[in-house]
Design a protein around this motif. Structure first.
Motif, mmCIF file in Angstrom:
data_model
loop_
_atom_site.group_PDB
_atom_site.id
_atom_site.type_symbol
_atom_site.label_atom_id
_atom_site.label_comp_id
_atom_site.label_asym_id
_atom_site.label_seq_id
_atom_site.Cartn_x
_atom_site.Cartn_y
_atom_site.Cartn_z
ATOM 1 N N GLY A 192 0.987 -1.015 0.300
ATOM 2 C CA GLY A 192 0.094 -0.381 0.184
ATOM 3 C C GLY A 192 1.158 0.704 -0.443
ATOM 4 N N GLN A 193 0.138 2.441 -0.112
ATOM 5 C CA GLN A 193 1.042 3.898 -0.080
ATOM 6 C C GLN A 193 0.146 4.356 0.510
ATOM 7 N N ASP A 221 -5.244 -0.448 -1.641
ATOM 8 C CA ASP A 221 -4.010 -1.521 -1.844
ATOM 9 C C ASP A 221 -4.270 -2.303 -0.978
ATOM 10 N N SER A 277 -5.548 -5.391 -1.961
ATOM 11 C CA SER A 277 -5.040 -6.515 -2.428
ATOM 12 C C SER A 277 -3.594 -6.782 -2.696
ATOM 13 N N GLY A 278 -2.683 -5.422 -1.990
ATOM 14 C CA GLY A 278 -1.281 -6.224 -1.785
ATOM 15 C C GLY A 278 -1.084 -7.204 -0.330
ATOM 16 N N ARG A 296 -1.148 1.351 5.357
ATOM 17 C CA ARG A 296 0.045 1.001 4.714
ATOM 18 C C ARG A 296 0.947 0.123 5.784
#
Length: 348
Positions: free
Chosen positions: A239-240, A247, A250-251, A342
């Motif tokens: 993620g970010q 994210d 999915s990550g 994140r």
């Protein structure tokens, strides 16, 4: 002019009358809703055309599951008012005279997610005198809920009214439990042989990875234990810092720790116990979208907290346990979780 004492007495009398009226309205409304839900359940039962309502066969349970599947409106939108309301009016913390039985809201509105379809089928089965429990499953790519029917002899039958299928032992020619289904698949049977589709719209996609699914009945702890990815001297970032959980989901799935590390606290089920085990000596940092709140942070060992970042220093083989059910409700947000922005895993 009214004296203060006279005014106070009138105020108390009006408050008492309003309270009694409100209580009576609540009780009457609850009774009407339960009655209407029962009528709708009876319509489904009549459509079964049962020969013996006291002793349903596997074929009857299969037919009933198909009827619910064919008529239930599936949605992935959990923000419909009745779906939100169902979480509150069936909450176990409510007193009996307020709380609605599980499945009433689903019978009345006839739409929702997988757990709502399971609740509707639970309500119909209860009308027939059968006990059932929601069956929760988590795969690396996502989660799902169906139902287990509990017979008097101890047998369990797996019914999925959301995806429209049942679990079958084809050799024995009978419905089976989810544990039996998983055992058959691990021994080499293809999921399509074990899960029988009931209608043209049935979908067994989720069950293709059933051999590795983690599962438990609602009310029992569901242990979701994963190993953090091996680092090989590198830092892994999931993620970010973009204030989005997409994210992370999915990550997490791509790194084989499942899609369910996008929050801390309790979001889906209070029975979930999530674990992360270190394969290396490492530093784990979880950055949150909201400010960290002590009564929602349930991890053991407890993290170091700096701003919105939680961090742990772990040796190889050590693990962190997140007991979701211990998270307290945030009155300001009306939920019990904090979103994750994140995740950074780096060598120590």
């Amino acid at each position: 002019m009214l004296s203060a004492r006279r005014f106070f007495r009138l105020f108390l009398k009006a408050t008492l009358i309003a309270g009694i009226t409100g209580f009576a309205t609540l009780m009457i409304g609850r009774h009407i809703m339960i009655s209407k839900a029962g009528e709708k359940a009876d319509q489904i039962i009549q459509a079964l055309e049962l020969e013996n309502a006291d002793d349903l066969s596997d074929q009857d349970f299969t037919h009933l599951t198909r009827l619910v599947f064919d008529n239930f409106e599936q949605t992935t939108h959990s923000n419909y008012p009745e779906i939100i309301a169902a979480r509150f009016v069936t909450n176990h913390r409510l007193p009996d005279w307020i709380r609605l039985p599980n499945g009433v809201m689903e019978m009345l509105f006839n739409r929702g997610e997988c757990n709502n379809a399971a609740s509707q089928l639970t309500f119909v089965l209860k009308q027939l005198g059968y006990k059932s429990r929601q069956w929760d499953m988590v795969a690396e790519g996502g989660g799902h809920s169906a139902l287990i029917l509990e017979r008097d002899n101890g047998d369990q039958l797996f019914l999925d009214p959301f995806f429209g299928l049942v679990a079958v032992d084809t050799e024995a020619g009978q419905l089976i439990s989810p544990a039996h289904a998983q055992q058959l698949i691990r021994k080499g049977q293809h999921p399509d042989e074990v899960f029988r589709l009931l209608s043209d719209g049935s979908d067994a996609s989720f069950y293709q990875s059933f051999a590795s699914v983690k599962m438990a009945a609602q009310g029992d702890n569901l242990i979701l234990d994963y190993s953090l990815p091996a680092l090989h001297g590198q830092t892994i970032t999931i993620g970010q810092l973009d204030s989005s959980i997409a994210d992370i989901m999915s990550g997490g799935s791509n790194n084989n720790i499942s899609a369910y590390w996008h929050y801390v606290g309790h979001r889906y089920s209070r029975e979930w116990v999530r674990k992360l085990k270190a394969q290396d000596d490492l530093i784990l940092e979880i950055s949150l979208i909201q400010d960290a709140t002590d009564n929602i942070l349930t991890a053991s060992p407890a993290p170091s907290v700096e701003g919105k970042t939680l961090s742990w220093s772990l040796k190889k083989g050590e693990e962190i346990t997140f007991t979701d059910g211990e998270a307290k409700l945030s009155l300001s947000r009306l939920n019990s979780y904090l979103d994750v922005d994140r995740i950074v895993i780096s060598p120590r």
